[in-house]
Design a protein around this motif. Structure first.
Motif, PDB file in Angstrom:
ATOM      1  N   LEU A  52       0.829  -1.202   0.000  1.00 56.73           N
ATOM      2  CA  LEU A  52       0.000   0.000   0.000  1.00 56.73           C
ATOM      3  C   LEU A  52       0.864   1.253   0.000  1.00 56.73           C
ATOM      4  N   LEU A  53       1.900   1.265   0.836  1.00 58.04           N
ATOM      5  CA  LEU A  53       2.800   2.419   0.875  1.00 58.04           C
ATOM      6  C   LEU A  53       3.493   2.602  -0.473  1.00 58.04           C
ATOM      7  N   MET A  54       3.892   1.502  -1.103  1.00 57.97           N
ATOM      8  CA  MET A  54       4.525   1.592  -2.418  1.00 57.97           C
ATOM      9  C   MET A  54       3.581   2.221  -3.431  1.00 57.97           C
ATOM     10  N   ARG A  55       2.318   1.797  -3.445  1.00 60.40           N
ATOM     11  CA  ARG A  55       1.359   2.339  -4.418  1.00 60.40           C
ATOM     12  C   ARG A  55       1.077   3.816  -4.164  1.00 60.40           C
ATOM     13  N   ARG A  56       0.995   4.212  -2.891  1.00 59.53           N
ATOM     14  CA  ARG A  56       0.761   5.625  -2.582  1.00 59.53           C
ATOM     15  C   ARG A  56       1.932   6.485  -3.047  1.00 59.53           C
ATOM     16  N   GLN A  57       3.142   6.011  -2.793  1.00 61.13           N
ATOM     17  CA  GLN A  57       4.321   6.764  -3.212  1.00 61.13           C
ATOM     18  C   GLN A  57       4.385   6.854  -4.730  1.00 61.13           C
ATOM     19  N   LEU A  58       4.052   5.750  -5.412  1.00 59.83           N
ATOM     20  CA  LEU A  58       4.064   5.737  -6.869  1.00 59.83           C
ATOM     21  C   LEU A  58       3.080   6.763  -7.418  1.00 59.83           C
ATOM     22  N   ARG A  59       1.858   6.761  -6.893  1.00 67.11           N
ATOM     23  CA  ARG A  59       0.834   7.692  -7.374  1.00 67.11           C
ATOM     24  C   ARG A  59       1.271   9.143  -7.164  1.00 67.11           C
ATOM     25  N   GLN A  60       1.793   9.429  -5.977  1.00 66.60           N
ATOM     26  CA  GLN A  60       2.199  10.791  -5.668  1.00 66.60           C
ATOM     27  C   GLN A  60       3.363  11.231  -6.552  1.00 66.60           C
ATOM     28  N   ASP A  61       4.330  10.353  -6.763  1.00 64.52           N
ATOM     29  CA  ASP A  61       5.496  10.691  -7.566  1.00 64.52           C
ATOM     30  C   ASP A  61       5.098  10.980  -9.011  1.00 64.52           C
ATOM     31  N   ILE A  62       4.262  10.115  -9.593  1.00 64.83           N
ATOM     32  CA  ILE A  62       3.875  10.301 -10.993  1.00 64.83           C
ATOM     33  C   ILE A  62       2.999  11.541 -11.153  1.00 64.83           C
ATOM     34  N   GLN A  63       2.072  11.774 -10.231  1.00 62.67           N
ATOM     35  CA  GLN A  63       1.207  12.941 -10.350  1.00 62.67           C
ATOM     36  C   GLN A  63       1.981  14.240 -10.141  1.00 62.67           C
ATOM     37  N   GLY A 115      10.946   9.374 -17.718  1.00 63.20           N
ATOM     38  CA  GLY A 115      11.989   8.396 -17.437  1.00 63.20           C
ATOM     39  C   GLY A 115      12.479   8.397 -16.005  1.00 63.20           C
ATOM     40  N   PRO A 116      12.893   9.544 -15.449  1.00 64.94           N
ATOM     41  CA  PRO A 116      13.382   9.545 -14.061  1.00 64.94           C
ATOM     42  C   PRO A 116      12.339   9.053 -13.060  1.00 64.94           C
ATOM     43  N   THR A 117      11.081   9.464 -13.256  1.00 66.41           N
ATOM     44  CA  THR A 117      10.023   9.010 -12.338  1.00 66.41           C
ATOM     45  C   THR A 117       9.852   7.503 -12.429  1.00 66.41           C
ATOM     46  N   PHE A 118       9.759   6.973 -13.654  1.00 66.45           N
ATOM     47  CA  PHE A 118       9.585   5.536 -13.817  1.00 66.45           C
ATOM     48  C   PHE A 118      10.787   4.771 -13.280  1.00 66.45           C
ATOM     49  N   ARG A 124      12.692   5.551 -10.727  1.00 61.39           N
ATOM     50  CA  ARG A 124      12.548   5.466  -9.266  1.00 61.39           C
ATOM     51  C   ARG A 124      11.481   4.452  -8.883  1.00 61.39           C
ATOM     52  N   GLN A 125      10.330   4.548  -9.531  1.00 60.62           N
ATOM     53  CA  GLN A 125       9.203   3.730  -9.115  1.00 60.62           C
ATOM     54  C   GLN A 125       9.339   2.270  -9.526  1.00 60.62           C
ATOM     55  N   LEU A 126       9.944   2.003 -10.674  1.00 63.46           N
ATOM     56  CA  LEU A 126      10.162   0.602 -11.057  1.00 63.46           C
ATOM     57  C   LEU A 126      11.100  -0.082 -10.074  1.00 63.46           C
ATOM     58  N   GLN A 127      12.084   0.641  -9.598  1.00 65.32           N
ATOM     59  CA  GLN A 127      12.980   0.058  -8.588  1.00 65.32           C
ATOM     60  C   GLN A 127      12.211  -0.244  -7.313  1.00 65.32           C
ATOM     61  N   GLN A 128      11.349   0.688  -6.903  1.00 65.47           N
ATOM     62  CA  GLN A 128      10.565   0.473  -5.693  1.00 65.47           C
ATOM     63  C   GLN A 128       9.603  -0.697  -5.863  1.00 65.47           C
ATOM     64  N   ILE A 129       8.955  -0.798  -7.023  1.00 67.78           N
ATOM     65  CA  ILE A 129       8.051  -1.913  -7.290  1.00 67.78           C
ATOM     66  C   ILE A 129       8.813  -3.230  -7.253  1.00 67.78           C
ATOM     67  N   PHE A 181      10.520   0.883 -20.378  1.00 66.19           N
ATOM     68  CA  PHE A 181      11.301   1.301 -19.219  1.00 66.19           C
ATOM     69  C   PHE A 181      11.708   0.039 -18.453  1.00 66.19           C
ATOM     70  N   PHE A 182      12.940   0.020 -17.919  1.00 65.20           N
ATOM     71  CA  PHE A 182      13.466  -1.193 -17.291  1.00 65.20           C
ATOM     72  C   PHE A 182      14.131  -0.857 -15.959  1.00 65.20           C
ATOM     73  N   ASP A 183      14.163  -1.866 -15.102  1.00 61.43           N
ATOM     74  CA  ASP A 183      14.959  -1.788 -13.878  1.00 61.43           C
ATOM     75  C   ASP A 183      15.371  -3.203 -13.489  1.00 61.43           C
ATOM     76  N   GLY A 184      16.600  -3.343 -13.056  1.00 65.46           N
ATOM     77  CA  GLY A 184      17.089  -4.656 -12.652  1.00 65.46           C
ATOM     78  C   GLY A 184      17.478  -5.511 -13.839  1.00 65.46           C
ATOM     79  N   ALA A 185      17.518  -6.814 -13.623  1.00 64.31           N
ATOM     80  CA  ALA A 185      17.944  -7.772 -14.655  1.00 64.31           C
ATOM     81  C   ALA A 185      16.758  -8.159 -15.527  1.00 64.31           C
ATOM     82  N   VAL A 186      16.830  -7.832 -16.818  1.00 63.16           N
ATOM     83  CA  VAL A 186      15.765  -8.161 -17.765  1.00 63.16           C
ATOM     84  C   VAL A 186      16.381  -8.845 -18.981  1.00 63.16           C
ATOM     85  N   PRO A 187      15.609  -9.639 -19.716  1.00 63.04           N
ATOM     86  CA  PRO A 187      16.133 -10.319 -20.906  1.00 63.04           C
ATOM     87  C   PRO A 187      16.506  -9.313 -21.998  1.00 63.04           C
TER      88      PRO A 187
END
Length: 676
Positions: free
Chosen positions: A314-325, A331-334, A336-341, A359-365
């Motif tokens: 829940l805290l992650m989703r609230r932070q995501l919503r606030q950051d994007i809005q 790119g910078p917003t995504f 931050r939030q992809l890492q948090q997700i 947009f990517f974060d972490g290890a992806v194919p």
């Protein structure tokens, strides 16, 4: 697909087999207390033979046994709802138990035993278990505590704690062994060892004794055509496959205790003895009570764990919503939030597609493997969330996909947008108690018993499997989907309110927002910015000569030219008609607006080639004002830039002027709106 030679055990209605074990006897009475079914060995235990009992009233057969009026006139008492009565029949001291099943009462008799709980007081064991159980802080720790007390009560040679995995394979996660007894710690048992029909019974009847694998089963005689439901019967016989299974393990007596959380079977505690061993009904009931207590405690622990996980998500989703809005879908917003997700879902990589951008974060194919993954997902049934912790066989051949995305959680967003969380492969040697069913030999005489013919350790390299997604994570994935779709819809509507419909540039609302935001920032950090006003000269004749559609075409092409001259941080807007404005978010020198104006004037004055082959040539008047030298507010800054621009208009046009605080300006034609 299940082999045909194994199908009977998998599909049989085990509660309706119509047989009992021989360490007791069983009667069934209807609502009028008339005996309608009896085990064939009833005469050995109770005096009259089974056939003579059928159709006779209970009180006529056993007047010395009191419940007072009738068998069915009782309320469920205790955790198990089973009544326990010591009785004396046919010169024998017996224990009688009874329970309802539909419109019938099942009555069972076993020999009375003075043996109690491995020589200890059952009340003390129950109290000790409650005390130790209360100090456990995880479901596994509570289950292990239960296993130790079950081992104490039964005194069996081998007591194991088996946890069911998502695919219903059972894994031995703890065990206690008598000296010289082999164990199966960390071994896996195939799902068909305890098939779905058996698991259903284990969920309803929490303890089960098979007293002697070598004993003959007893048929039940009945006056009714329908079979007797023995789901909750203590003496219910098991399928012959299970008996052979025990013999293959060299087990004579087996006792199992189910671990049920809510209405879900979490695991099982199988107890094995290599010689025949009596376990009294009272001890079995004690084990059932301990299991119910453990289930309640584990349920509470699971609810607490889920609550903590839900709060974190829940805290992650609230932070995501606030950051994007606040900061926009960029790119910078995504990043931050992809890492948090990713961290919240304990994933190794995240991939989001939004407005045709990835947009990517972490290890992806890699790119090719991501295409392979999308092609496979396109073949799956469309669902808001698709969760997998094991790759399909055809995908396991892709080493890149196996290593980076053996587990995936795909969250469908609007249109062709998505969020995919990935977990790496957990490649490991899995130890099986025998060879899994895929390699079973249908010609083996024991193959009808089990998918394998021995229980010796068989090691298998497991690939393409990751840690499974928890129930909390799946729930959160659905909520995250809702949050993202809502915030993206909000941004889309907001963007429409900030966008000029003709050119796709910002509008006056965007201009006011940008100016206010930059000034607010520079009030804290210091810095310069400039407002540049642009008015096309003699644009009205273009509309008069060629029509408004051609005029719109000219405006669009000139807007594209101007935008190409700006930095990414600068903002170009169309104020309406042939008027434009630019916010230079960073001004290093007073001459910066003039240098930009020179480039703008040169670009605008180049002929515009129309789609009909004709050309239009225009000029522009440009004025600018700098914050904080020329104004302290957004309103003043726009007004002063507008004054400078109209000063050019009144002169020769096609030029630039920077606002001069000492000059005397005539009021401009338009007064800019106040920013909000």
């Amino acid at each position: 697909m299940t082999p045909i030679y194994f199908s009977d055990c998998l599909t049989a209605q085990l509660e309706f087999l119509g047989k009992t074990q021989d360490h007791g006897t069983l009667l069934v009475a209807d609502e009028d207390d008339v005996i309608v079914a009896a085990a064939e060995n009833a005469g050995d235990w109770l005096g009259p033979n089974a056939k003579e009992m059928l159709g006779r009233p209970w009180m006529a057969l056993f007047p010395q046994i009191h419940p007072p009026s009738s068998l069915s006139s009782f309320e469920a008492i205790g955790l198990s709802g089973i009544h326990l009565h010591p009785v004396h029949i046919n010169n024998r001291s017996l224990i009688m138990v009874r329970h309802r099943t539909g419109d019938h009462v099942v009555v069972e008799f076993e020999a009375e035993s003075e043996t109690n709980a491995f020589g200890r007081d059952r009340g003390a064991i129950l109290a000790a278990c409650l005390s130790q159980m209360g100090r456990t802080d995880s479901e596994q720790a509570a289950a292990e505590c239960l296993m130790r007390f079950i081992a104490m009560v039964t005194g069996f040679d081998r007591v194991m704690l088996v946890q069911f995995l998502p695919n219903w394979h059972g894994k031995v996660i703890a065990e206690t062994l008598k000296p010289g007894i082999s164990g199966y710690l960390n071994h896996h048992f195939p799902a068909n060892d305890i098939p779905e029909n058996a698991r259903r019974l284990y969920t309803r009847k929490l303890q089960r004794l098979i007293a002697d694998a070598h004993a003959e089963t007893i048929h039940i005689l009945s006056t009714r055509p329908e079979p007797v439901d023995l789901t909750y019967a203590e003496l219910r016989a098991v399928h012959p496959v299970h008996i052979q299974y025990m013999k293959n393990m060299n087990v004579i007596t087996s006792f199992s205790v189910s671990i049920v959380i809510g209405d879900a079977l979490w695991g099982l505690i199988p107890c094995h003895n290599l010689k025949s061993k009596h376990l009294s009904f009272a001890d079995r009931q004690l084990c059932e009570h301990l299991s119910r207590i453990a289930g309640l405690h584990m349920s509470g622990l699971a609810q607490l764990r889920h609550a903590k996980e839900r709060h974190t998500h829940l805290l992650m989703r609230r932070q995501l919503r606030q950051d994007i809005q606040t900061n926009g879908a960029n790119g910078p917003t995504f990043q931050r939030q992809l890492q948090q997700i990713r961290e919240t879902f304990v994933a190794d990589g995240t991939w989001m597609r939004y407005q045709e951008r990835d947009f990517f974060d972490g290890a992806v194919p890699n790119t090719h493997t991501r295409t392979t993954l999308l092609n496979w997902l396109a073949t799956q049934t469309p669902e808001p969330v698709i969760a997998r912790h094991e790759l399909d066989d055809e995908l396991k051949e892709n080493e890149e996909l196996r290593k980076t995305a053996s587990g995936l959680l795909r969250i469908e967003l609007n249109r062709n947008e998505f969020l995919i969380l990935m977990r790496k492969e957990q490649s490991a040697q899995m130890e099986w108690a025998g060879v899994p069913q895929e390699t079973a030999n249908p010609n083996d005489p024991k193959a009808g018993l089990t998918p394998r013919t021995s229980f010796e350790t068989w090691r298998q390299l497991v690939q393409g499997i990751s840690a499974p997604w928890s129930a909390s994570e799946l729930e959160s994935a659905l909520r995250l989907r809702t949050s993202l779709n809502e915030v993206f819809e909000f941004l889309e509507l907001e963007q429409q309110s900030l966008t000029d419909a003709l050119t796709g540039l910002g509008n006056r609302n965007q201009l006011n927002r940008t100016l206010s935001g930059v000034i607010t920032q520079y009030e804290q950090t210091g810095g310069r910015m400039a407002a540049v006003m642009i008015d096309l000269d003699d644009f009205k004749p273009v509309n008069d000569q060629y029509g408004h559609s051609i005029g719109d075409e000219v405006l669009i092409k000139l807007a594209q030219r101007m935008k190409a001259l700006l930095r990414e941080t600068d903002v170009l807007v169309r104020l309406g008609g042939d008027e434009f404005a630019i916010v230079l978010t960073r001004v290093r020198a007073v001459g910066d607006p003039e240098r930009l104006a020179d480039r703008l004037l040169n670009s605008i004055s180049e002929p515009v080639l129309l789609d009909n082959g004709e050309q239009v040539t225009l000029t522009a008047s440009v004025g600018a004002a700098i914050y904080p030298e020329h104004a302290q507010t957004a309103t003043e800054l726009l007004h002063h830039a507008d004054l400078a621009m109209y000063a050019v208009k009144r002169k020769n046009r096609c030029g630039f002027e920077l606002y001069d605080p000492t000059a005397s300006y005539t009021a401009s034609r338009n007064t800019p709106e106040t920013p909000h």
